[in-house]
Design an enzyme around this catalytic site. Structure first.
Site, short mmCIF file in Angstrom:
data_model
loop_
_atom_site.label_atom_id
_atom_site.label_comp_id
_atom_site.label_asym_id
_atom_site.label_seq_id
_atom_site.Cartn_x
_atom_site.Cartn_y
_atom_site.Cartn_z
CB VAL A 72 -4.24 13.92 23.85
CG1 VAL A 72 -3.03 13.05 24.41
CG2 VAL A 72 -5.36 13.04 23.57
CB THR A 98 -2.29 12.29 13.92
OG1 THR A 98 -3.03 11.63 15.00
CG2 THR A 98 -0.87 12.63 14.43
CG PHE A 124 -17.12 0.62 22.60
CD1 PHE A 124 -16.92 1.55 21.81
CD2 PHE A 124 -16.53 0.49 24.12
CE1 PHE A 124 -16.32 2.76 22.10
CE2 PHE A 124 -16.09 1.77 24.38
CZ PHE A 124 -15.77 2.74 23.52
NE ARG A 140 -11.13 16.96 17.18
CZ ARG A 140 -10.00 16.82 17.76
NH1 ARG A 140 -9.00 16.83 17.44
NH2 ARG A 140 -10.06 16.68 19.25
N GLY A 148 -26.55 2.98 17.50
CA GLY A 148 -26.85 4.44 17.25
C GLY A 148 -26.72 5.17 15.77
CG HIS A 163 -25.91 2.52 23.43
ND1 HIS A 163 -26.80 1.96 24.43
CD2 HIS A 163 -26.80 3.34 22.99
CE1 HIS A 163 -27.95 2.66 24.38
NE2 HIS A 163 -27.76 3.53 23.50
CG PHE A 171 -5.32 3.29 25.17
CD1 PHE A 171 -5.66 2.70 23.98
CD2 PHE A 171 -3.81 3.29 25.25
CE1 PHE A 171 -4.56 1.82 23.36
CE2 PHE A 171 -3.05 2.55 24.83
CZ PHE A 171 -3.40 1.71 23.43
CB CYS A 186 -9.91 8.77 18.18
SG CYS A 186 -9.17 9.85 19.19
P1 NAD Z 1 -6.13 18.66 19.53
O1 NAD Z 1 -6.36 19.12 17.81
O2 NAD Z 1 -7.31 18.72 20.44
O3 NAD Z 1 -4.85 19.29 20.19
C1 NAD Z 1 -3.81 19.44 19.31
C2 NAD Z 1 -2.91 20.52 19.86
O4 NAD Z 1 -1.66 20.71 19.24
C3 NAD Z 1 -3.61 22.07 19.23
O5 NAD Z 1 -4.07 22.56 20.51
C4 NAD Z 1 -2.63 22.60 18.52
O6 NAD Z 1 -2.63 23.96 18.24
C5 NAD Z 1 -1.18 22.21 19.09
N1 NAD Z 1 -0.25 22.06 18.22
C6 NAD Z 1 -0.09 21.62 16.76
N2 NAD Z 1 1.13 21.75 16.50
C7 NAD Z 1 2.01 22.39 17.39
C8 NAD Z 1 3.14 22.70 17.45
N3 NAD Z 1 4.03 22.50 16.69
N4 NAD Z 1 3.76 22.98 18.98
C9 NAD Z 1 2.83 23.26 19.80
N5 NAD Z 1 1.37 22.93 19.73
C10 NAD Z 1 1.14 22.63 18.63
O7 NAD Z 1 -5.97 16.97 19.33
P2 NAD Z 1 -6.10 15.95 20.23
O8 NAD Z 1 -7.72 15.66 20.24
O9 NAD Z 1 -5.48 16.54 21.81
O10 NAD Z 1 -5.47 14.90 19.86
C11 NAD Z 1 -3.91 14.62 19.71
C12 NAD Z 1 -3.41 13.11 19.45
O11 NAD Z 1 -3.78 12.40 20.26
C13 NAD Z 1 -3.96 12.71 18.16
O12 NAD Z 1 -2.99 12.10 17.52
C14 NAD Z 1 -5.27 12.01 18.50
O13 NAD Z 1 -5.36 10.91 17.70
C15 NAD Z 1 -4.57 11.41 19.94
N6 NAD Z 1 -5.84 10.99 20.53
C16 NAD Z 1 -6.83 11.59 20.92
C17 NAD Z 1 -7.72 11.20 21.77
C18 NAD Z 1 -8.91 12.23 22.03
O14 NAD Z 1 -9.91 11.67 22.73
N7 NAD Z 1 -8.92 13.36 21.50
C19 NAD Z 1 -7.47 10.14 22.58
C20 NAD Z 1 -6.38 9.28 22.41
C21 NAD Z 1 -5.58 9.50 21.37
#
Ligand code: NAD
Length: 437
Positions: free
Chosen positions: A11, A86, A252, A331, A256, A254, A152, A263
């Protein structure tokens, strides 16, 4: 405008590159030294289609930078976005907010000017309010507004989702916070993207409610698929017939092996806990979580049944490991419990995924054979399991499959193959919710 993004993951990195593309100057703070090192060398540590050229272009234009030092990232930033993970807290399913609060503490300690502190991470209802109290306690000398801007985007189409979203949700309760966020998203006015401005709690809940609803839709069609198998109906016909109803929509639906990913599993669990803690439990989402867990755990049973009741000593090819195509993200992937059970039951498991092999090596049990391509995974296999619907698997030629495999069982957990074609080629085809298995 200058902004900072804390966290350079799926993100954080996508948001940073897209905001930079909008013309904003963006600094990303990342604590993982290996990830930071790669980012600074111009490498993209995740697989996301289209991200490499976007990052490169904006780095070259001087609008996008990466640092390990929070104070460097936030210098002069009008908004600081927290985009750290998170995950589920061990044991209960509550969202683990330790990364969010650690990041907030670092930002607050280093700030030397007023700013808007924005949660882009998915955070439980009430987190924004807690962050505002923390900001007031730590930095009474500075005006710090807290806002919620849930994301999103979907992995695999993240850039399109960020640049052309259905809507932008902003939870902001001060004029300055609303102004800064409106200004950041102004380029989306051109495509008339609705920007929904709400209070903090509402914005936080919209994200969980949206994900839980989609997870419920997936779980619903999975149950219908089981019913289709029991009564001889075709789930694709049912999904199409339902989806053409505009009140329902085709997305959504489909079937599986159960939802996975970074998420849905953690967000449905977190919503269950949020609702319980608030004294307004969500029986619906509790059931979605339980049904989905049982489904994922039961998928290996389908493979074992298709192999005559045991896989001991048998070679099984598993194609696709990531939780969905076009990502390297493993994940909570349904492939993990499937492969783990097959290995535990004594099968020789050969796997291949176009992008997920590096993450898979960290998450799958010992004893798995990692293969360089799909045909190599299929060599002498008694059975083929399709766990993720990458396009390249759709094109596999049944004649090549028959030449390469020893057995004839195909367990297509994503319904990518045409059952009649595979059956005509001599395979025992098992799909999800389709007549004849
Ligand atoms: P991720 O684990 O890929 O990335 C998080 C990053 O933050 C990591 O690289 C980590 O090293 C870094 N980090 C942690 N603490 C830190 C700090 N104090 N300072 C600097 N960097 C720090 O996570 P993600 O998949 O990008 O998800 C992040 C958030 O977005 C989550 O809450 C998730 O639920 C939400 N989200 C994710 C998606 C998705 O598709 N992945 C979509 C929508 C929302």
């Amino acid at each position: 405008m200058k902004i900072a993004i804390i966290g350079g993951g799926y993100v954080g990195l996508v948001s940073a590159a897209c905001f930079a593309e909008f013309g904003v100057s963006v600094m990303v703070a990342e604590t993982d030294p290996a990830r930071l090192d790669r980012l600074r060398r111009g490498e993209i540590p995740i697989y996301e289609p289209g991200l490499d050229p976007l990052v490169e272009r904006n780095r070259a234009a001087g609008r996008l930078g990466f640092t390990g030092r929070i104070e460097e990232a936030i210098a002069g930033a009008e908004a600081v976005f927290i985009a750290v993970g998170t995950p589920s807290r061990r044991g209960g399913g509550h969202a683990d907010l330790s990364y969010v609060f650690a990041a907030a503490e670092q930002v607050l300690a280093a700030l030397d000017h007023p700013t808007v502190l924005v949660t882009k991470s998915t955070v439980p209802v009430g987190t924004g309010r807690r962050l505002a109290a923390l900001a007031a306690a730590r930095r009474p000398d500075l005006a710090i507004d807290v806002a919620s801007n849930p994301e999103f985007l979907r992995e695999g189409s993240a850039i399109g989702d960020f640049m052309r979203p259905d809507r932008v949700v902003v939870g902001a309760e001060t004029e300055r916070a609303r102004e800064v966020l409106r200004a950041l998203y102004r380029p989306l006015n051109l495509i008339e993207t609705p920007i929904l401005i709400t209070g903090l709690e509402t914005a936080e809940l919209i994200k969980y409610a949206a994900n839980a609803f989609l997870a419920m839709k997936v779980t619903f069609i999975n149950e219908m698929a089981d019913l289709c198998e029991a009564v001889g109906a075709d789930v694709h016909g049912v999904a199409r017939g339902m989806g053409l109803d505009r009140r329902i929509g085709a997305k959504f639906l489909h079937p599986g092996p159960g939802f996975g990913g970074s998420c849905f599993p953690k967000d449905t669990l977190a919503l269950v806990r949020i609702a319980q803690d608030a004294g307004a439990p969500s029986r619906l989402i509790e059931t979605v979580v339980a049904v989905n867990e049982a489904r994922k755990a039961g998928m290996a049973g389908r493979v074992i049944a298709a192999c005559g009741g045991t896989v001991r000593g048998k070679t099984i090819a598993v194609l696709g490991l990531t939780f969905k195509p076009e990502t390297d993200d493993m994940r909570d992937s349904p492939a993990i419990p499937i492969v783990s059970r097959l290995v535990g039951d004594g099968a020789h498991v050969r796997v291949y995924d176009p992008q997920g092999m590096a993450q898979a090596r960290m998450m799958l049990p010992d004893g798995v054979t990692y293969c360089p391509n799909a045909l190599a995974a299929l060599e002498a296999a008694e059975a083929l399991v399709v766990a993720t619907e990458w396009n390249e698997f759709r094109a596999l030629d049944p004649a090549r499959l028959a030449e390469t495999m020893r057995g004839r069982a195909v367990i297509d957990l994503r319904n990518i193959f045409d059952p009649a074609t595979l059956r005509a080629a001599g395979f025992a085809y098992h799909g999800i919710g389709r007549p004849g298995g």
